[in-house]
Enzyme design. Structure first.
Site, PDB file in Angstrom:
ATOM      1  N   HIS A 200       0.841  -1.207   0.000  1.00  0.00           N
ATOM      2  CA  HIS A 200       0.000   0.000   0.000  1.00  0.00           C
ATOM      3  C   HIS A 200       0.874   1.255   0.000  1.00  0.00           C
ATOM      4  O   HIS A 200       0.632   2.198  -0.770  1.00  0.00           O
ATOM      5  CB  HIS A 200      -0.906  -0.008   1.237  1.00  0.00           C
ATOM      6  N   GLU A 201       1.895   1.266   0.851  1.00  0.00           N
ATOM      7  CA  GLU A 201       2.760   2.442   0.933  1.00  0.00           C
ATOM      8  C   GLU A 201       3.611   2.591  -0.329  1.00  0.00           C
ATOM      9  O   GLU A 201       3.837   3.714  -0.804  1.00  0.00           O
ATOM     10  CB  GLU A 201       3.653   2.338   2.171  1.00  0.00           C
ATOM     11  N   HIS A 204       1.678   4.412  -3.015  1.00  0.00           N
ATOM     12  CA  HIS A 204       1.643   5.874  -2.928  1.00  0.00           C
ATOM     13  C   HIS A 204       2.815   6.488  -3.688  1.00  0.00           C
ATOM     14  O   HIS A 204       2.658   7.493  -4.407  1.00  0.00           O
ATOM     15  CB  HIS A 204       1.698   6.319  -1.462  1.00  0.00           C
ATOM     16  N   GLU A 265      -6.163   7.084  -0.729  1.00  0.00           N
ATOM     17  CA  GLU A 265      -5.871   5.918   0.116  1.00  0.00           C
ATOM     18  C   GLU A 265      -6.533   4.658  -0.432  1.00  0.00           C
ATOM     19  O   GLU A 265      -5.931   3.574  -0.441  1.00  0.00           O
ATOM     20  CB  GLU A 265      -6.341   6.180   1.547  1.00  0.00           C
TER      21      GLU A 265
END
Length: 379
Positions: A200-201, A204, A265
């Protein structure tokens, strides 16, 4: 969703500009924004006081002047609006991976400047809290990061980022510096969950969300500054203007700033699930992790509409809908089949000291030599 159909049909886009736009230094905007807000308040207040101090006949003359030259003023504002529209159009680009069109006012060089500033801040705040590069926690995160990155080398911009790992705070700077908290590691029950959060990070950074968020907020801030001028010019007293402006700012925050942050997100959740699936992790753990997080935060959680992130329960629900797609993608990558009778959310990493720890990876601390840095992959 659109992204899944694009990926399934191999329409994975690389970003491009419609022209060669001129970008604004975000560091300049950090100092310019509060100054412009103050100028808007003062200018609006001064315009209100000036008009109210005019005699009635001069107020009438002023209004007649506006009426006589209304087309001139309409032309001026129309020109400004056209220039703003041209600026917006020439700064549109296609986001990597998702193919989504977005406004981007930041370029990579300016984002690197912000990343360097953030790294220096992290160095001063957590200098004595960084875990050594040989620590089990750092090696675990490095191992997961290496596997995810190596399994997604078909994504062009994953090769251009210099990925590093530090265990302290969980997020990724645009420069590819990954920060992970020891406390979060202790809440994760297996390496699949580590991969879900880390992917997930990474998403980004790959999607350029930092620059996109800054660019979007600049548009909102400019509109808020213009709105502040109108409020302070129109409402009759300073007290009324202050509270109306306060309500206006919060209205913008709850209807624009926070929803957009939650959207990014959710996009990172989906792309992160893709990265984890291509790395042959058990993507079903994404749902169990966020469900457990929702239970743990049930008393401390703030309402979603007040948060920059979706509620943990909603994240679990959204991911549960796309897990079948991720499992199909995992099979397409020739990953080993997952056990059907596996109990999700078990096998605590911290209770298995016999787990093999990787040898230290080459250190490359750059200007922050007092912070241990792990390079997760070199291509």
């Amino acid at each position: 969703m659109l992204f899944r159909s694009l990926y399934q049909n191999k329409h994975i886009y690389q970003k491009f500009h419609t022209s060669s736009p001129r970008h604004v230094n975000p560091i300049l905007w950090v100092f310019l924004k509060p100054a412009l807000k103050g100028i808007a308040w003062i200018t609006g207040r001064s315009a209100r006081k000036w008009y109210r101090q005019l005699p009635a006949e001069k107020q009438s003359v002023f209004m007649q002047h506006l009426n006589r030259h209304k087309y001139t003023y309409m032309g001026i504002f129309g020109t400004i609006g056209t220039a703003a529209g041209i600026h917006y159009y020439t700064h549109l680009e296609t986001a990597p991976i998702t193919g989504r069109r977005r406004y981007m006012m930041m370029n990579i060089d300016y984002l690197k400047q912000l990343s360097e500033m953030e790294k220096e801040k992290m160095a001063s705040m957590f200098n004595n809290q960084m875990l050594p590069e040989k620590s089990k926690q750092t090696q675990q995160v490095a191992r997961v990061a290496r596997r995810i990155i190596a399994s997604n080398m078909d994504i062009a911009n994953i090769k251009t980022i210099k990925w590093t790992v530090r265990v302290v705070v969980t997020f990724v700077l645009p420069s590819g510096d990954i920060y992970f908290t020891r406390g979060m590691l202790e809440t994760m029950t297996n390496e699949d969950q580590v991969a879900i959060v880390l992917a997930h990070e990474l998403s980004h950074a790959l999607l350029g969300h930092s620059g996109e968020r800054i660019s979007y907020l600049q548009i909102i801030d400019i509109l808020a500054i213009f709105g502040a001028f109108i409020i302070w010019a129109v409402f009759p007293t300073d007290w009324t203007s202050f509270w109306v402006n306060f309500i206006f700012e919060n209205f913008i925050t709850f209807t624009s700033r926070l929803p957009y942050s939650r959207y990014l997100e959710e996009e990172a959740d989906e792309v992160g699930l893709m990265l984890a699936a291509k790395s042959c992790y058990d993507v079903r753990e994404s749902v169990s992790f966020w469900k457990a997080a929702a239970v743990a935060d049930i008393e401390a959680a703030i309402p979603e509409f007040m948060s920059t992130h979706p509620a943990n329960a909603k994240r679990a629900e959204n991911l549960d809908k796309i897990v079948p797609w991720a499992l199909d993608l995992r099979r397409e990558c020739n990953c080993a089949p997952l056990p059907q009778n596996k109990t999700l959310g078990v096998l605590n990493l911290s209770t298995h000291p016999e787990e093999k720890i990787m040898a230290p990876i080459e250190k490359n601390a750059g200007g922050l030599r007092h912070i241990p840095v792990i390079e997760t992959i070199k291509k």
